[in-house]
Motif scaffolding. Structure first.
Motif, PDB file in Angstrom:
ATOM      1  N   ARG A  70     -11.182   2.125  -9.206  1.00  0.00           N
ATOM      2  CA  ARG A  70     -10.357   1.697 -10.341  1.00  0.00           C
ATOM      3  C   ARG A  70     -11.215   1.062 -11.433  1.00  0.00           C
ATOM      4  O   ARG A  70     -11.050   1.354 -12.630  1.00  0.00           O
ATOM      5  N   LEU A  71     -12.153   0.208 -11.037  1.00  0.00           N
ATOM      6  CA  LEU A  71     -13.072  -0.400 -12.015  1.00  0.00           C
ATOM      7  C   LEU A  71     -13.818   0.684 -12.792  1.00  0.00           C
ATOM      8  O   LEU A  71     -13.905   0.641 -14.029  1.00  0.00           O
ATOM      9  N   LEU A 114      -5.853  -4.070 -19.288  1.00  0.00           N
ATOM     10  CA  LEU A 114      -7.196  -4.502 -19.682  1.00  0.00           C
ATOM     11  C   LEU A 114      -7.073  -5.733 -20.562  1.00  0.00           C
ATOM     12  O   LEU A 114      -6.385  -5.714 -21.589  1.00  0.00           O
ATOM     13  N   CYS A 125      -5.448  -6.393 -12.354  1.00  0.00           N
ATOM     14  CA  CYS A 125      -4.703  -5.689 -11.315  1.00  0.00           C
ATOM     15  C   CYS A 125      -4.652  -6.591 -10.084  1.00  0.00           C
ATOM     16  O   CYS A 125      -5.475  -6.454  -9.163  1.00  0.00           O
ATOM     17  N   SER A 146      -3.813   1.129 -18.343  1.00  0.00           N
ATOM     18  CA  SER A 146      -4.260   2.371 -17.715  1.00  0.00           C
ATOM     19  C   SER A 146      -3.223   2.756 -16.659  1.00  0.00           C
ATOM     20  O   SER A 146      -2.928   1.947 -15.761  1.00  0.00           O
ATOM     21  N   CYS A 202      -3.040  -0.545 -14.156  1.00  0.00           N
ATOM     22  CA  CYS A 202      -3.618  -1.857 -14.456  1.00  0.00           C
ATOM     23  C   CYS A 202      -3.639  -2.074 -15.959  1.00  0.00           C
ATOM     24  O   CYS A 202      -3.406  -1.151 -16.742  1.00  0.00           O
ATOM     25  N   VAL A 231     -11.495   2.811 -15.152  1.00  0.00           N
ATOM     26  CA  VAL A 231     -11.131   2.033 -16.345  1.00  0.00           C
ATOM     27  C   VAL A 231     -12.321   1.927 -17.301  1.00  0.00           C
ATOM     28  O   VAL A 231     -12.176   2.059 -18.521  1.00  0.00           O
ATOM     29  N   VAL A 242     -10.454  -6.194 -15.886  1.00  0.00           N
ATOM     30  CA  VAL A 242      -9.461  -5.275 -15.335  1.00  0.00           C
ATOM     31  C   VAL A 242      -8.404  -6.102 -14.601  1.00  0.00           C
ATOM     32  O   VAL A 242      -8.692  -6.724 -13.581  1.00  0.00           O
TER      33      VAL A 242
END
Length: 471
Positions: A114-115, A70, A86, A59, A68, A118, A84
């Motif tokens: 961010r979580l 996955l 990162c 992503s 980040c 994603v 995730v």
């Protein structure tokens, strides 16, 4: 049905509170008839426990949130788990939400924005070329913006948001709007704005297709001024539209004193010598005096909500009547310090372990006669269920899930007000039952016969998923 379950804790990897137990048990209970997959942040304690994590997508950076990757792995029993990846956001000391001194990370808006972003990409099928979601089940404020990111991208994927505790809302300064890439026009009273702050939780309450919480009683309580945390109007509107459902949590099958490997001695209903062996062990472990009186267990997060101050206020009367108190948990430093001081004052009668260890918690439930739960509010509560299965009668405030899972006078004791006086009334009733051995035997048997199976909860969620996907 393909279900993406978004959470920040899971017992397999990382635990702060009850959300971890739910996130480990509910997806497993759903597996029989859904393709359910869990999404977690890549904390070091999560990543380190996978023997293999396959990187399946990337992503790009978005707003002030870093790029980040996955990862996809699975638990030992085959439950798929996305992570995730990162390190700059998640590879830190402390717990998932804050540093080792208990202070929230200042960039939690970016960490959990961010979580959520994603999760929205994954659900829409843009991160895993082999999988997309029919429905997303997000949990608590940290994942509450998943429905918002989906809506902002134009996606029609339906979403469920479960409120495990309305008091934790994820509030940030207005500048967070820019940092997490939320549209400027989402900051208003019917959007993310909450008293001139940005509220992650409110975003979920506004954008999710359906809201759930973890007991029917709490679903009603959060529409009131007393327990609505300033969001009662919005929650009442969702409730009026039949978009707010209470589904009681369950507990897993390992809570069986006949088979639990953590106990000093396994025991069945009626085997009170076996239970007594656990009492003796707990007394010895905590350095308490030998006694024929009852043990009152307290296994909880040590925060104001849990009414620990009421336990401290009642401690002298419990001890004067012949009881002893055993505590394990962690939380607010001032509460931890007050408990340590109480132990220092009466080491023969008050045992305290700051920290949490699952095996020790199980031994306390098995060895205690009563479990103290004077919570000011309790969305569901799990300790009262664990306690009953292990023959420890809960003494709980008549609120939320406690009111639904404790049958007053049969499997435990309920008291009406979160006050020392009302709490002591419940404690006096417990002492009366302890003296009347036939009554104690009957109540213990009733409590241990209770079933709190996750299969019931999972069936309710499954029905709700189907209704939400095909309204």
């Amino acid at each position: 049905m393909r279900v993406l379950f978004v959470t920040t804790e899971m017992d397999d990897f990382v635990r702060v509170g009850g959300l971890a137990a739910v996130s480990a048990a509910l997806p497993r209970a759903l597996r029989r008839w859904t393709d359910v997959r869990v999404l977690l942040p890549g904390y070091s304690e999560v990543v380190e426990q996978f023997t293999h994590l396959e990187v399946i997508g990337h992503s790009p950076a978005f707003a002030e949130m870093p790029a980040c990757s996955l990862g996809l792995g699975s638990t030992k029993d085959g439950l798929p788990v996305y992570v995730v990846l990162c390190p700059q956001l998640y590879d830190r000391p402390g717990n998932p939400y804050g540093d080792e001194d208990g202070h929230d990370w200042p960039d939690n808006d970016i960490r959990f924005g961010r979580l959520a972003s994603v999760a929205a990409e994954l659900a829409a099928g843009t991160l895993d070329k082999n999988w997309a979601a029919d429905i997303v089940h997000a949990n608590d404020w940290q994942a509450a913006l998943v429905p918002a990111y989906l809506a902002w991208s134009g996606s029609k994927i339906p979403t469920i948001l479960t409120i495990h505790n309305l008091a934790y809302q994820g509030l940030f300064a207005k500048e967070s709007l820019r940092r997490i890439g939320a549209p400027a026009d989402s900051f208003h009273i019917d959007g993310l704005e909450f008293y001139d702050k940005l509220s992650f939780l409110k975003g979920g309450l506004v954008y999710a297709s359906h809201l759930t919480t973890v007991s029917e009683t709490y679903a009603r309580e959060i529409t009131t001024h007393e327990l609505g945390c300033g969001l009662e109007g919005l929650l009442q509107r969702r409730s009026d539209a039949a978009q707010l459902t209470g589904i009681l949590n369950g507990i897993d099958e390992s809570w069986d004193p006949r088979a639990c490997a953590h106990l000093a001695q396994q025991f069945a209903p009626g085997d009170w010598e076996g239970k007594q062996a656990n009492s003796d062990y707990v007394r010895h472990q905590f350095g308490l005096a030998v006694s024929r009186g009852p043990i009152f267990g307290l296994v909880a997060r040590l925060v104001h909500q849990k009414g620990i101050d009421l336990v401290l206020a009642a401690a002298d009367q419990i001890i004067d009547a012949g009881g002893q108190i055993v505590v394990t948990g962690s939380g607010e430093p001032e509460i931890e310090n007050a408990l340590v001081e109480a132990h220092r004052r009466r080491p023969d009668a008050i045992g305290v372990n700051i920290g949490f260890n699952d095996g020790q918690a199980r031994r306390i439930f098995a060895g205690s006669d009563f479990t103290l739960m004077p919570s000011r509010f309790e969305p569901c509560g799990l300790s009262q269920m664990y306690a009953q299965r292990f023959g420890s009668l809960p003494i709980g405030h008549q609120t939320g899930g406690l009111a639904e899972t404790i049958t007053d006078g049969e499997t435990g004791f309920l008291f009406s007000q979160p006050s020392t006086e009302s709490f002591l009334g419940g404690i006096r009733r417990a002492f009366s039952a302890f003296i009347a051995k036939d009554r104690l035997d009957s109540m213990r048997r009733n409590a241990m016969a209770r079933s709190f199976s996750w299969n019931i909860s999972a069936a309710c969620y499954g029905a709700l998923y189907r209704k939400t996907v095909t309204p």
